[in-house]
Design a protein around this motif. Structure first.
Motif, short mmCIF file in Angstrom:
data_model
loop_
_atom_site.label_atom_id
_atom_site.label_comp_id
_atom_site.label_asym_id
_atom_site.label_seq_id
_atom_site.Cartn_x
_atom_site.Cartn_y
_atom_site.Cartn_z
N ALA A 138 0.83 -1.21 0.00
CA ALA A 138 0.00 0.00 0.00
C ALA A 138 0.86 1.25 0.00
O ALA A 138 0.55 2.24 -0.68
CB ALA A 138 -0.93 -0.01 1.22
N MET A 139 1.96 1.24 0.74
CA MET A 139 2.85 2.39 0.77
C MET A 139 3.48 2.62 -0.61
O MET A 139 3.61 3.77 -1.06
CB MET A 139 3.94 2.20 1.82
CG MET A 139 4.89 3.38 1.96
SD MET A 139 6.02 3.23 3.38
CE MET A 139 6.96 1.78 2.91
N ALA A 140 3.87 1.55 -1.27
CA ALA A 140 4.43 1.68 -2.62
C ALA A 140 3.41 2.25 -3.59
O ALA A 140 3.72 3.12 -4.42
CB ALA A 140 4.95 0.33 -3.09
N ASP A 141 2.17 1.77 -3.50
CA ASP A 141 1.12 2.30 -4.38
C ASP A 141 0.86 3.77 -4.09
O ASP A 141 0.68 4.58 -5.00
CB ASP A 141 -0.17 1.49 -4.19
CG ASP A 141 -0.07 0.09 -4.78
OD1 ASP A 141 0.78 -0.11 -5.68
OD2 ASP A 141 -0.83 -0.80 -4.36
N PRO A 159 10.97 -3.66 14.46
CA PRO A 159 9.51 -3.67 14.41
C PRO A 159 9.02 -3.24 13.04
O PRO A 159 9.76 -2.66 12.24
CB PRO A 159 9.12 -2.65 15.50
CG PRO A 159 10.29 -1.78 15.65
CD PRO A 159 11.49 -2.62 15.37
N ALA A 160 7.73 -3.48 12.78
CA ALA A 160 7.16 -3.24 11.45
C ALA A 160 7.33 -1.80 11.01
O ALA A 160 7.61 -1.53 9.84
CB ALA A 160 5.68 -3.63 11.46
N ALA A 161 7.15 -0.83 11.93
CA ALA A 161 7.24 0.58 11.55
C ALA A 161 8.64 0.92 11.04
O ALA A 161 8.79 1.71 10.09
CB ALA A 161 6.87 1.47 12.75
N GLU A 162 9.67 0.33 11.64
CA GLU A 162 11.03 0.61 11.19
C GLU A 162 11.31 -0.07 9.85
O GLU A 162 12.05 0.47 9.03
CB GLU A 162 12.03 0.16 12.26
CG GLU A 162 11.95 1.00 13.53
CD GLU A 162 13.01 0.61 14.55
OE1 GLU A 162 13.96 -0.11 14.18
OE2 GLU A 162 12.90 1.04 15.71
N VAL A 163 10.75 -1.24 9.63
CA VAL A 163 10.88 -1.89 8.31
C VAL A 163 10.27 -0.99 7.24
O VAL A 163 10.85 -0.78 6.17
CB VAL A 163 10.20 -3.27 8.31
CG1 VAL A 163 10.23 -3.88 6.91
CG2 VAL A 163 10.87 -4.20 9.31
N GLU A 164 9.10 -0.42 7.53
CA GLU A 164 8.46 0.49 6.57
C GLU A 164 9.33 1.71 6.32
O GLU A 164 9.40 2.21 5.19
CB GLU A 164 7.08 0.92 7.10
CG GLU A 164 6.05 -0.19 7.11
CD GLU A 164 4.70 0.30 7.60
OE1 GLU A 164 4.33 1.45 7.27
OE2 GLU A 164 4.02 -0.44 8.32
#
Length: 418
Positions: free
Chosen positions: A219-222, A267-272
Motif C-alpha cells: 500500500a505504501m508503494a502504491d 519492528p514493522a514501523a522501522e521496516v516500513e
C-alpha cells in the motif's frame, strides 16, 4: 579529421554529458543537517554501542588499507612492467600465440593474478567480521561465495575481453568508437540482468508471507506511485547479521526485497521506514541515473584509453607496442585501477547526496521522524557502524550520510513539519 581527433571530441562530449547529468540529477543544494543536531543525535546512542562500532571499524582498517595497497601495487607491477605482457604471452603459447587465446586466457590470468594477491586480505577481513559476530558464515560458506564470485567474474571478464580485443583486431583505427558503444551497452544490460541472474546465485528469495506488514508495504508503494510486483525476503541470515532492504527491477519486475535479519531485528514501523527510503530511489529514478552515468563513464574510459595509446613511454614500460594488442591488458587494468582510486571520492560524494534525498523522501512518505531516527540508530548498532566517522575517511569512502547526519535530518524535518 583523424580518428584521434574524433576520439578526443567524443571524450569531451561524453565528459560534458556526465557533468550535465550530474548537475541536473544530483541534489547538490541541500546542506547536511546542523552539526548541533548531529552531536545531539550522537548523545542519544548507547555509548557502548558507539565504542563497539568504532572498535570494529578500527579492526577492519588494516585489512582494508592493506588490500587496497597490495591491489594497487600488483596492478602497477603487472601493468607498468613487461611482467603482465609476459603472462599474456605465456597463456597464449599453447595455442600458437593466437591473439584470441592471448585476449581470453591471458587476460583472465592477469585479472586473477591480481585477485589472488589480495586474497589474504579478504580472508583477514572475514576473520575480523566473524570475530565481532557480524558474520554468521563459516569458512566453507565464505569460500563457496568467493568461488561463485570468481566464476561470475570469469564469465563477464571473458565477454569483455573477447569483445574488446575482437574489435581492436578487426577495427584497429576506429576501435574506440565501437568499444565505447559496447561498454555503454554492456553497462546498461548488466543493470537489467543483475537482479534476475546474479542476485539468486548468492541468496534465496521467498515471498513475504501474507499479513499486515506485506499489505502495508504494498500500500505504501502504491501511495508513493511506485507499484511493486512482489515483496520478497532474502535469506541474508545465512551469512550475516546485518540488516537491510532494497527495491530492485524495473516496471513489471520491480519488487521490494527485505533481509530476513531486518524482519527479526526491527519492528514493522522501522521496516516500513527502510523500505520508504528505498522507494525514494525508485521514485527519483536513481538507478536510471546511476546506470546512465556509469554507461557514459565506461564509454569515456574507452576513448581515454585510445588517446593514451600515443604515450610511447607508457607503452615502453609495459613492453607493448599498442594498447589495442592483448598483451596490453595488464596496462589497461593498471590505468583502470588508478582511475578508480582517483574517481572514488567523487562517486561517493554523488552517492551521499542521492542517499540524503532518499532519506528526505522516506520522512515525507511516512511522516514519522521518530521511527526514522530509531531505525538509523538500529542500523548502526546491528551493522557495527561508526555513527560519526573520521571526516577524512568519511569523505574518501562513505557512500551514505553518517548515522548522526541521518538522525539529525529527522530532527530538522520534525521541526519544519511542526
Amino acid at each position: 579529421m583523424t580518428p584521434r581527433w574524433w576520439a578526443a571530441a567524443a571524450l569531451v562530449a561524453l565528459l560534458a554529458a556526465l557533468a550535465l547529468i550530474t548537475a541536473l540529477r544530483v541534489p547538490w543544494t541541500s546542506p547536511p543537517a546542523p552539526r548541533a543536531d548531529q552531536i545531539a543525535a550522537l548523545r542519544e546512542l548507547p555509548a557502548d554501542a558507539v565504542a563497539r562500532g568504532r572498535e570494529f571499524r578500527s579492526a577492519l582498517r588494516p585489512s582494508m588499507y592493506g588490500g587496497m595497497a597490495i591491489g594497487l601495487v600488483a596492478a602497477l607491477a603487472l601493468g607498468l612492467t613487461p611482467l603482465g605482457a609476459a603472462l599474456v604471452r605465456l597463456a597464449g603459447r599453447p595455442f600458437g600465440g593466437h591473439w584470441l587465446a592471448q585476449a581470453l586466457l591471458g587476460g583472465l590470468l592477469v585479472v586473477f593474478a591480481g585477485e589472488l594477491v589480495g586474497l589474504p586480505f579478504a580472508a583477514w577481513r572475514h576473520s575480523v567480521v566473524r570475530r565481532f559476530g557480524l558474520s554468521t558464515q563459516g569458512w566453507g560458506g565464505w569460500a563457496v561465495d568467493l568461488l561463485k564470485g570468481y566464476a561470475i567474474a570469469a564469465v563477464l571478464g571473458a565477454i569483455v575481453l573477447v569483445g574488446f580485443y575482437t574489435i581492436t583486431h578487426f577495427a584497429p583505427r576506429w576501435w574506440w568508437a565501437f568499444g565505447a558503444a559496447g561498454a555503454a551497452g554492456l553497462t546498461v544490460l548488466l543493470t537489467f540482468v543483475f537482479p534476475v541472474l546474479i542476485e539468486p546465485v548468492f541468496n534465496k528469495f521467498t515471498p513475504l508471507e501474507a499479513g499486515q506488514l506485506r499489505s502495508d508495504l504494498v500500500a505504501m508503494a502504491d501511495r508513493d506511485g511506485v507499484p511493486v510486483s512482489d515483496v520478497l525476503v532474502a535469506d541474508a541470515s545465512r551469512r550475516t547479521r546485518a540488516v537491510n532492504a532494497y527495491v530492485s527491477g524495473f516496471g513489471p519486475t520491480r519488487r521490494i526485497v527485505v533481509y530476513d535479519t531486518l524482519l527479526r531485528e526491527a519492528p514493522a514501523a522501522e521496516v516500513e521506514s527502510v523500505v520508504a527510503h528505498e522507494l525514494g530511489h525508485a521514485k527519483d529514478r536513481d538507478v536510471v541515473t546511476g546506470t546512465l552515468l556509469a554507461a557514459l563513464g565506461a564509454a569515456a574510459a574507452v576513448c581515454a584509453f585510445y588517446l593514451l595509446g600515443s604515450w610511447a613511454g607508457l607503452l615502453r614500460r609495459a613492453g607493448v607496442e599498442s594498447l589495442a594488442e592483448p598483451r596490453a591488458v595488464a596496462l589497461l587494468l593498471a590505468i583502470t585501477t588508478v582511475a578508480g582510486l582517483v574517481a572514488g571520492p567523487l562517486q561517493n560524494a554523488v552517492s551521499r547526496r542521492i542517499e540524503a534525498r532518499a532519506d528526505r523522501h522516506a520522512l515525507a512518505l511516512t511522516r514519522d521522524p521518530a521511527t526514522f531516527a530509531a531505525m538509523q540508530a538500529r542500523l548502526s548498532q546491528v551493522n557495527l557502524g561508526d555513527p560519526d566517522p573520521n571526516p577524512v575517511e568519511y569523505m574518501l569512502f562513505a557512500s551514505h550520510p553518517s548515522t548522526v547526519q541521518r538522525m539529525a535530518t529527522a530532527r530538522a524535518w520534525a521541526r519544519s513539519a511542526r
